[in-house]
Write a protein that holds these residues in place. Structure first.
Motif, PDB file in Angstrom:
ATOM      1  N   ASN A 237       0.952  -1.260  -0.028  1.00 16.88           N
ATOM      2  CA  ASN A 237       0.088  -0.181   0.084  1.00 16.88           C
ATOM      3  C   ASN A 237       0.618   1.180   0.166  1.00 16.88           C
ATOM      4  OD1 ASN A 237      -2.335  -1.631   0.097  1.00 16.88           O
ATOM      5  ND2 ASN A 237      -2.403  -1.587   2.221  1.00 16.88           N
ATOM      6  N   PHE A 238       2.324   1.167   0.325  1.00 16.85           N
ATOM      7  CA  PHE A 238       3.188   2.231   0.163  1.00 16.85           C
ATOM      8  C   PHE A 238       4.156   2.026  -0.731  1.00 16.85           C
ATOM      9  CE2 PHE A 238       0.985   1.693   4.517  1.00 16.85           C
ATOM     10  CZ  PHE A 238       0.511   2.888   4.459  1.00 16.85           C
ATOM     11  N   PRO A 239       4.050   2.131  -2.094  1.00 14.11           N
ATOM     12  CA  PRO A 239       5.088   1.556  -2.971  1.00 14.11           C
ATOM     13  C   PRO A 239       6.390   2.204  -3.014  1.00 14.11           C
ATOM     14  CG  PRO A 239       3.380   2.669  -4.355  1.00 14.11           C
ATOM     15  CD  PRO A 239       2.892   2.286  -2.757  1.00 14.11           C
ATOM     16  N   VAL A 240       6.100   3.719  -2.378  1.00 14.41           N
ATOM     17  CA  VAL A 240       7.677   4.456  -2.289  1.00 14.41           C
ATOM     18  C   VAL A 240       8.404   3.772  -1.095  1.00 14.41           C
ATOM     19  CG1 VAL A 240       8.632   6.540  -2.024  1.00 14.41           C
ATOM     20  CG2 VAL A 240       6.653   6.407  -3.543  1.00 14.41           C
ATOM     21  N   LEU A 241       7.670   3.599  -0.158  1.00 11.77           N
ATOM     22  CA  LEU A 241       8.455   2.911   1.013  1.00 11.77           C
ATOM     23  C   LEU A 241       9.047   1.703   0.612  1.00 11.77           C
ATOM     24  CD1 LEU A 241       6.043   4.037   4.232  1.00 11.77           C
ATOM     25  CD2 LEU A 241       8.021   5.113   3.382  1.00 11.77           C
ATOM     26  N   ARG A 245      12.771   0.640   1.060  1.00 13.31           N
ATOM     27  CA  ARG A 245      13.154  -0.515   1.846  1.00 13.31           C
ATOM     28  C   ARG A 245      13.819  -1.528   1.241  1.00 13.31           C
ATOM     29  NH1 ARG A 245       9.590  -5.053   2.976  1.00 13.31           N
ATOM     30  NH2 ARG A 245       9.098  -4.561   0.445  1.00 13.31           N
ATOM     31  N   ASP A 246      14.040  -1.719  -0.100  1.00  8.90           N
ATOM     32  CA  ASP A 246      14.755  -2.596  -1.016  1.00  8.90           C
ATOM     33  C   ASP A 246      16.010  -1.952  -1.148  1.00  8.90           C
ATOM     34  OD1 ASP A 246      12.160  -4.157  -1.379  1.00  8.90           O
ATOM     35  OD2 ASP A 246      11.706  -3.568  -3.516  1.00  8.90           O
ATOM     36  N   GLU A 320      17.146   0.119 -12.666  1.00  7.68           N
ATOM     37  CA  GLU A 320      15.652   0.403 -12.906  1.00  7.68           C
ATOM     38  C   GLU A 320      15.287   0.649 -11.558  1.00  7.68           C
ATOM     39  OE1 GLU A 320      13.411  -0.210 -15.675  1.00  7.68           O
ATOM     40  OE2 GLU A 320      15.505  -0.573 -16.791  1.00  7.68           O
ATOM     41  N   MET A 321      15.762   0.894 -10.437  1.00  6.15           N
ATOM     42  CA  MET A 321      15.271   1.395  -9.311  1.00  6.15           C
ATOM     43  C   MET A 321      15.434   2.911  -9.367  1.00  6.15           C
ATOM     44  SD  MET A 321      16.927  -1.188  -6.351  1.00  6.15           S
ATOM     45  CE  MET A 321      18.664  -0.764  -6.863  1.00  6.15           C
ATOM     46  N   HIS A 322      14.363   3.555  -8.577  1.00  2.00           N
ATOM     47  CA  HIS A 322      14.425   4.967  -8.681  1.00  2.00           C
ATOM     48  C   HIS A 322      15.200   5.283  -7.117  1.00  2.00           C
ATOM     49  CE1 HIS A 322      13.693   9.067  -8.452  1.00  2.00           C
ATOM     50  NE2 HIS A 322      12.686   9.182  -7.898  1.00  2.00           N
ATOM     51  N   THR A 329      15.790  10.179   1.163  1.00  2.00           N
ATOM     52  CA  THR A 329      15.819   8.633   1.512  1.00  2.00           C
ATOM     53  C   THR A 329      15.731   8.407   3.039  1.00  2.00           C
ATOM     54  OG1 THR A 329      16.933   8.134  -0.530  1.00  2.00           O
ATOM     55  CG2 THR A 329      17.228   6.464   1.387  1.00  2.00           C
ATOM     56  N   ASN A 330      16.625   9.222   3.989  1.00  2.00           N
ATOM     57  CA  ASN A 330      16.442   9.063   5.102  1.00  2.00           C
ATOM     58  C   ASN A 330      15.394   9.547   5.912  1.00  2.00           C
ATOM     59  OD1 ASN A 330      19.481   8.255   5.474  1.00  2.00           O
ATOM     60  ND2 ASN A 330      20.002  10.486   5.246  1.00  2.00           N
ATOM     61  N   LEU A 331      14.577  10.301   5.437  1.00  2.00           N
ATOM     62  CA  LEU A 331      12.999  10.719   5.923  1.00  2.00           C
ATOM     63  C   LEU A 331      12.248   9.400   5.607  1.00  2.00           C
ATOM     64  CD1 LEU A 331      12.540  14.418   4.800  1.00  2.00           C
ATOM     65  CD2 LEU A 331      13.216  13.512   7.120  1.00  2.00           C
ATOM     66  N   TYR A 332      12.250   8.718   4.434  1.00  2.00           N
ATOM     67  CA  TYR A 332      11.525   7.788   4.398  1.00  2.00           C
ATOM     68  C   TYR A 332      12.023   6.487   5.291  1.00  2.00           C
ATOM     69  CZ  TYR A 332       9.386   9.658   0.158  1.00  2.00           C
ATOM     70  OH  TYR A 332       8.762  10.437  -0.932  1.00  2.00           O
ATOM     71  N   LEU A 333      13.331   6.425   5.565  1.00  2.00           N
ATOM     72  CA  LEU A 333      13.618   5.279   6.323  1.00  2.00           C
ATOM     73  C   LEU A 333      13.207   5.524   7.823  1.00  2.00           C
ATOM     74  CD1 LEU A 333      17.466   4.794   4.979  1.00  2.00           C
ATOM     75  CD2 LEU A 333      15.633   3.336   4.798  1.00  2.00           C
ATOM     76  N   LYS A 334      12.886   6.511   8.131  1.00  2.00           N
ATOM     77  CA  LYS A 334      12.318   7.150   9.580  1.00  2.00           C
ATOM     78  C   LYS A 334      11.003   6.449   9.493  1.00  2.00           C
ATOM     79  CE  LYS A 334      15.763   9.314  11.107  1.00  2.00           C
ATOM     80  NZ  LYS A 334      16.747   9.196   9.858  1.00  2.00           N
TER      81      LYS A 334
END
Length: 421
Positions: A237-241, A245-246, A320-322, A329-334
């Motif tokens: 449900n959160f493709p960006v996260l 994560r990958d 192919e990864m964005h 990225t660090n904000l998303y990791l939080k």
């Protein structure tokens, strides 16, 4: 110092194409040291130059203008000399030369920093990653000087007091880690020394200043259970996260730093046939071989099955990864840590530390990962030596490796079992 005398001289340089015509150049001599201040731009017939009188002798309005220009050059050099005498600081002929070219103005700290970066960019031993690190420091200092209305701060006025205020600003306002502040401090000191040695500054304001040391803390890394949580958490449900994560997991199982992950391409994945014993059948494994952006040292390691599994989501093509900007990225990791219930401050660099910890403590090929990625099961779960860890991470030496990982209880038990065998 008050008895020092500066000599000023205009000298003629004949043209190779037409020896009858000369160009006037200006030089100064101080304490036996000579400095060429450059061409005046005045070109005349050699008969119209009196070297002893230091004047253009032609009877014309143009000659009068030439002599007026020579007077201006002399007065300008003398004014700089007089001003330096009043400051009562040691100076050389080259100091006068650099100020002369700056129209008598001193050099700002930021200008000297930019010149320093230009020199680094021409140094073949300095990688782009290292240069970029220095440029990040310059931008941060520029932000501080702008905030404090000191953009035009002369380098001689960037004193220890200013440096301490900058360090406080970094710690409180920017909430930077002690190690980051230490690196910034060391860079600022390097710029001061470079400017002084290259005559852009009359004195090294930070001479004798000792960069405060930082006590190494416990490296932050993820354990097997936390990695499994990341591997199995549903981010559909959160493709960006999910994508971030990958990318983070690839760092955890490969040790790639953010800049190296961002530039990872298919050509860095190479099939190698490796034979450890003469009577053994060669193993065809995919290896990750990539020159690190920061050091230009090749990181070389068998591609971890978990990394292969993740890349399969992107058709096996890392490009192919964005990969988003590091700060974002660090904000998303939080957010990812919150979703997974991981109570650790995740950053892109934690992935590299996790890899080092897994290597040194014997968890990189843990059987626990085989539940999610069965291909892990074909490898023996053992720790790697410091030498192998260095090679896989693309490091130059073991120095500073303690920042990434320290041997833990699992590592101690593995060595204990080895001795008992």
């Amino acid at each position: 110092m008050l008895n020092r005398r500066m000599e000023k001289l205009f000298w003629a340089h004949a043209s190779k194409k037409n020896p009858d015509y000369i160009t006037l150049y200006f030089r100064i001599t101080l304490d036996g040291s000579r400095a060429e201040l450059g061409s005046t731009g005045i070109k005349i017939h050699h008969k119209h130059w009196n070297a002893e009188a230091q004047r253009v002798t032609a009877r014309s309005a143009e000659a009068q203008q030439y002599n007026h220009t020579l007077d201006i050059w002399r007065e300008k050099a003398q004014a700089i000399y007089n001003e330096l005498l009043l400051k009562k600081v040691p100076f050389t002929a080259n100091n006068i030369k650099t100020l002369f070219r700056q129209q008598g103005r001193g050099f700002t700290f930021l200008y000297c920093f930019e010149l320093y970066l230009k020199q680094l960019s021409r140094d073949p031993d300095i990688t782009f990653g290292t240069w970029k690190t220095y440029d990040v420091v310059r931008k941060k200092i520029e932000a501080y000087l702008k905030e404090t209305n000191q953009l035009e701060l002369p380098i001689e006025n960037f004193t220890k007091g200013i440096l301490e205020k900058y360090r406080t600003w970094m710690r409180i306002d920017q909430q930077r880690a002690p190690n980051t502040i230490r690196k910034h401090t060391a860079t600022i000191k390097q710029v001061h020394t470079w400017a002084y040695l290259n005559d852009y500054s009359m004195k090294d304001c930070l001479q004798g200043y000792r960069v405060p040391s930082v006590k190494a803390g416990t490296p932050i890394s993820l354990n097997t259970e936390e990695l499994l949580t990341l591997l199995t958490h549903d981010f559909s449900n959160f493709p960006v996260l999910g994508e971030v994560r990958d990318q983070f997991l690839i760092s955890c199982f490969s040790g790639l730093a953010y800049a190296d992950l961002k530039t990872l391409r298919s050509e860095h994945l190479v099939i190698r046939s490796v034979q450890t014993h003469e009577d053994e059948v060669p193993s065809n494994l995919t290896w990750l071989l990539k020159d690190r952006i920061k050091t230009d040292i090749t990181a070389r390691q068998p591609l971890h099955p978990v990394v292969r599994m993740i890349l399969d989501k992107y058709e096996g093509r890392p490009e192919e990864m964005h990969v988003r900007p590091n700060q974002k990225t660090n904000l998303y990791l939080k957010l990812i840590a919150m979703h997974c219930g991981i109570n650790k401050p995740l950053t892109t660099h934690v992935g590299r530390k996790t890899f080092a910890n897994l290597c040194l403590n014997g968890g990189l090929y843990s059987d626990a990962f085989a539940v999610v990625c069965p291909a892990v099961g074909q490898f023996k779960n053992t720790k790697f030596s410091t030498e192998s860890t260095i090679a896989m991470m693309g490091r130059t030496s073991a120095k500073g490796l303690e920042v990434y990982a320290t041997p833990g209880e699992q590592s101690i038990m593995l060595e204990l079992k080895t001795r008992q065998a």
